[in-house]
Design an enzyme around this catalytic site. Structure first.
Site, PDB file in Angstrom:
ATOM      1  N   ARG A  23     -15.788 -15.397  -8.268  1.00  0.00           N
ATOM      2  CA  ARG A  23     -15.368 -13.994  -8.380  1.00  0.00           C
ATOM      3  C   ARG A  23     -16.526 -13.054  -8.041  1.00  0.00           C
ATOM      4  O   ARG A  23     -16.332 -12.079  -7.318  1.00  0.00           O
ATOM      5  CB  ARG A  23     -14.838 -13.720  -9.792  1.00  0.00           C
ATOM      6  CG  ARG A  23     -14.065 -12.428  -9.940  1.00  0.00           C
ATOM      7  CD  ARG A  23     -13.575 -12.241 -11.386  1.00  0.00           C
ATOM      8  NE  ARG A  23     -12.532 -13.196 -11.724  1.00  0.00           N
ATOM      9  CZ  ARG A  23     -11.238 -12.974 -11.524  1.00  0.00           C
ATOM     10  NH1 ARG A  23     -10.839 -11.859 -10.938  1.00  0.00           N
ATOM     11  NH2 ARG A  23     -10.336 -13.869 -11.885  1.00  0.00           N
ATOM     12  N   MET A  26      -4.305  -6.198  -6.970  1.00  0.00           N
ATOM     13  CA  MET A  26      -3.835  -7.189  -7.921  1.00  0.00           C
ATOM     14  C   MET A  26      -4.909  -8.172  -8.368  1.00  0.00           C
ATOM     15  O   MET A  26      -4.610  -9.254  -8.847  1.00  0.00           O
ATOM     16  CB  MET A  26      -2.651  -7.962  -7.313  1.00  0.00           C
ATOM     17  CG  MET A  26      -1.505  -7.074  -6.877  1.00  0.00           C
ATOM     18  SD  MET A  26      -0.922  -5.962  -8.174  1.00  0.00           S
ATOM     19  CE  MET A  26       0.167  -7.066  -9.061  1.00  0.00           C
ATOM     20  N   LEU A  41     -11.055  -7.163 -11.868  1.00  0.00           N
ATOM     21  CA  LEU A  41     -12.453  -6.936 -11.491  1.00  0.00           C
ATOM     22  C   LEU A  41     -13.351  -7.240 -12.689  1.00  0.00           C
ATOM     23  O   LEU A  41     -12.987  -6.972 -13.836  1.00  0.00           O
ATOM     24  CB  LEU A  41     -12.628  -5.479 -11.046  1.00  0.00           C
ATOM     25  CG  LEU A  41     -11.874  -5.116  -9.752  1.00  0.00           C
ATOM     26  CD1 LEU A  41     -11.753  -3.610  -9.605  1.00  0.00           C
ATOM     27  CD2 LEU A  41     -12.562  -5.738  -8.538  1.00  0.00           C
ATOM     28  N   LEU A  85      -8.852  -4.588 -19.205  1.00  0.00           N
ATOM     29  CA  LEU A  85      -7.736  -4.445 -18.257  1.00  0.00           C
ATOM     30  C   LEU A  85      -6.716  -3.407 -18.745  1.00  0.00           C
ATOM     31  O   LEU A  85      -6.251  -3.445 -19.882  1.00  0.00           O
ATOM     32  CB  LEU A  85      -7.038  -5.806 -18.083  1.00  0.00           C
ATOM     33  CG  LEU A  85      -5.916  -5.843 -17.038  1.00  0.00           C
ATOM     34  CD1 LEU A  85      -6.494  -5.724 -15.637  1.00  0.00           C
ATOM     35  CD2 LEU A  85      -5.106  -7.122 -17.179  1.00  0.00           C
ATOM     36  N   HIS A 144      -0.792   2.072 -13.023  1.00  0.00           N
ATOM     37  CA  HIS A 144      -0.170   0.905 -13.655  1.00  0.00           C
ATOM     38  C   HIS A 144       1.293   1.255 -13.919  1.00  0.00           C
ATOM     39  O   HIS A 144       1.587   2.344 -14.439  1.00  0.00           O
ATOM     40  CB  HIS A 144      -0.897   0.589 -14.968  1.00  0.00           C
ATOM     41  CG  HIS A 144      -0.332  -0.574 -15.702  1.00  0.00           C
ATOM     42  ND1 HIS A 144      -0.547  -1.876 -15.305  1.00  0.00           N
ATOM     43  CD2 HIS A 144       0.463  -0.634 -16.793  1.00  0.00           C
ATOM     44  CE1 HIS A 144       0.096  -2.681 -16.138  1.00  0.00           C
ATOM     45  NE2 HIS A 144       0.708  -1.961 -17.044  1.00  0.00           N
ATOM     46  N   ASN A 155      -6.866   3.805 -11.598  1.00  0.00           N
ATOM     47  CA  ASN A 155      -5.863   2.778 -11.319  1.00  0.00           C
ATOM     48  C   ASN A 155      -4.506   3.345 -11.685  1.00  0.00           C
ATOM     49  O   ASN A 155      -4.395   4.196 -12.580  1.00  0.00           O
ATOM     50  CB  ASN A 155      -6.130   1.518 -12.158  1.00  0.00           C
ATOM     51  CG  ASN A 155      -5.093   0.425 -11.901  1.00  0.00           C
ATOM     52  OD1 ASN A 155      -4.753   0.135 -10.765  1.00  0.00           O
ATOM     53  ND2 ASN A 155      -4.585  -0.163 -12.973  1.00  0.00           N
ATOM     54  N   GLY A 161       0.779  -1.234   0.000  1.00  0.00           N
ATOM     55  CA  GLY A 161       0.000   0.000   0.000  1.00  0.00           C
ATOM     56  C   GLY A 161       0.809   1.282   0.000  1.00  0.00           C
ATOM     57  O   GLY A 161       0.335   2.320   0.495  1.00  0.00           O
ATOM     58  N   SER A 162       1.998   1.268  -0.582  1.00  0.00           N
ATOM     59  CA  SER A 162       2.794   2.513  -0.568  1.00  0.00           C
ATOM     60  C   SER A 162       2.100   3.621  -1.347  1.00  0.00           C
ATOM     61  O   SER A 162       2.159   4.791  -0.960  1.00  0.00           O
ATOM     62  CB  SER A 162       4.194   2.254  -1.125  1.00  0.00           C
ATOM     63  OG  SER A 162       4.177   2.029  -2.524  1.00  0.00           O
ATOM     64  N   ASN A 163       1.412   3.267  -2.442  1.00  0.00           N
ATOM     65  CA  ASN A 163       0.666   4.299  -3.186  1.00  0.00           C
ATOM     66  C   ASN A 163      -0.505   4.812  -2.353  1.00  0.00           C
ATOM     67  O   ASN A 163      -0.793   6.012  -2.347  1.00  0.00           O
ATOM     68  CB  ASN A 163       0.165   3.728  -4.518  1.00  0.00           C
ATOM     69  CG  ASN A 163       1.218   3.789  -5.608  1.00  0.00           C
ATOM     70  OD1 ASN A 163       1.540   4.862  -6.103  1.00  0.00           O
ATOM     71  ND2 ASN A 163       1.782   2.666  -5.950  1.00  0.00           N
TER      72      ASN A 163
HETATM   73  C1  GRF Z   1       3.944  -1.784  -7.247  1.00  0.00           C
HETATM   74  O1  GRF Z   1       4.637  -2.687  -8.072  1.00  0.00           O
HETATM   75  C2  GRF Z   1       3.423  -0.668  -8.079  1.00  0.00           C
HETATM   76  O2  GRF Z   1       4.246  -0.473  -9.205  1.00  0.00           O
HETATM   77  C3  GRF Z   1       2.065  -1.136  -8.520  1.00  0.00           C
HETATM   78  O3  GRF Z   1       1.593  -2.024  -7.508  1.00  0.00           O
HETATM   79  C4  GRF Z   1       2.714  -2.502  -6.732  1.00  0.00           C
HETATM   80  C5  GRF Z   1       2.524  -2.308  -5.263  1.00  0.00           C
HETATM   81  O4  GRF Z   1       2.196  -0.985  -5.032  1.00  0.00           O
HETATM   82  N1  GRF Z   1       1.181  -0.005  -8.666  1.00  0.00           N
HETATM   83  P1  GRF Z   1       1.833  -0.505  -3.526  1.00  0.00           P
HETATM   84  O5  GRF Z   1       3.140  -0.298  -2.811  1.00  0.00           O
HETATM   85  O6  GRF Z   1       1.022  -1.616  -2.874  1.00  0.00           O
HETATM   86  O7  GRF Z   1       1.081   0.767  -3.720  1.00  0.00           O
END
Ligand code: GRF
Length: 194
Positions: A64, A89, A92, A143, A108, A106, A11-13
């Site tokens: 799903r 990941m 949907l 996608l 990408h 999203n 979840g860094s984004n």
């Molecule tokens: C990373 O590889 C990023 O490039 C893609 O998803 C992956 C994990 O991102 N968007 P995050 O750190 O979970 O946001």
């Protein structure tokens, strides 16, 4: 605007998006949800006092639609105006996407339309590309194919591996996504190039 963010892992984004929604920003994070209850990003969301939810897709093996219905209950309970996929990941279904079409984003890790799908950095290296980057786009049933809202570029350097290139691109993702969301939440859908 109320923003729900879907994650699958670190979840860094998501962290950068939540951190960006302060002050006079037109949006607020109302939920962080994951398809993996063990996603470490959920703890980061909790630490930022954002409500969280998790629905294990593994509990809905082969179903799903059932997984998405469970996820949708949590999402709808927070009545989001905008849905942000951030390191999410799971593919949907068109039915899910159509509920949020025109208000789902999203990020990408490639310069779409190049390299939709997985292993984008390896593919760029194998193609000998001089540059790589990331794209924020509106989500449509196909996608990684919706209208592009923002892109950021990085050089591919001699000796790059998929990991070194991914790390360089991720830095730009963390700049691009918050910048696009701020504009998008204010109703600006023009292309942002960083
Ligand atoms: C990373 O590889 C990023 O490039 C893609 O998803 C992956 C994990 O991102 N968007 P995050 O750190 O979970 O946001």
């Amino acid at each position: 605007k109320r923003v729900a963010i879907l994650i699958s892992g670190g979840g860094s984004n998501m962290v950068r998006l939540v951190e960006s929604m302060t002050g006079d920003h037109p949006a607020r994070a109302v939920l962080v949800a994951s398809n993996d209850p063990a996603a470490s990003g959920l703890d980061k969301a909790r630490a930022m006092s954002v409500p969280v939810a998790a629905v294990s897709h593994r509990a809905f093996k082969g179903d799903r639609a059932g997984f998405e219905a469970a996820l949708l209950q949590h999402i709808n309970a927070t009545a989001p105006d905008i849905l942000c996929l951030a390191g999410f990941m799971r593919v949907l279904t068109p039915a899910f996407v159509q509920r949020f079409e025109g208000r789902m984003l999203n990020i990408h890790p490639s310069l779409l339309p190049k390299y939709p799908g997985l292993h984008t950095h390896q593919r760029a290296l194998e193609a000998g590309d001089a540059e790589a980057g990331c794209t924020v786009h509106e989500v449509t049933p196909v996608l990684d194919d919706g209208p592009i809202l923002g892109q950021a570029r990085v050089p591919v350097l001699a000796g790059d591996t998929a990991d070194t290139l991914a790390a360089r691109v991720l830095v730009q993702e963390h700049r691009l996504y918050p910048a696009v969301l701020r504009r998008y939440a204010a109703g600006d859908r023009s292309l942002l190039t960083l």
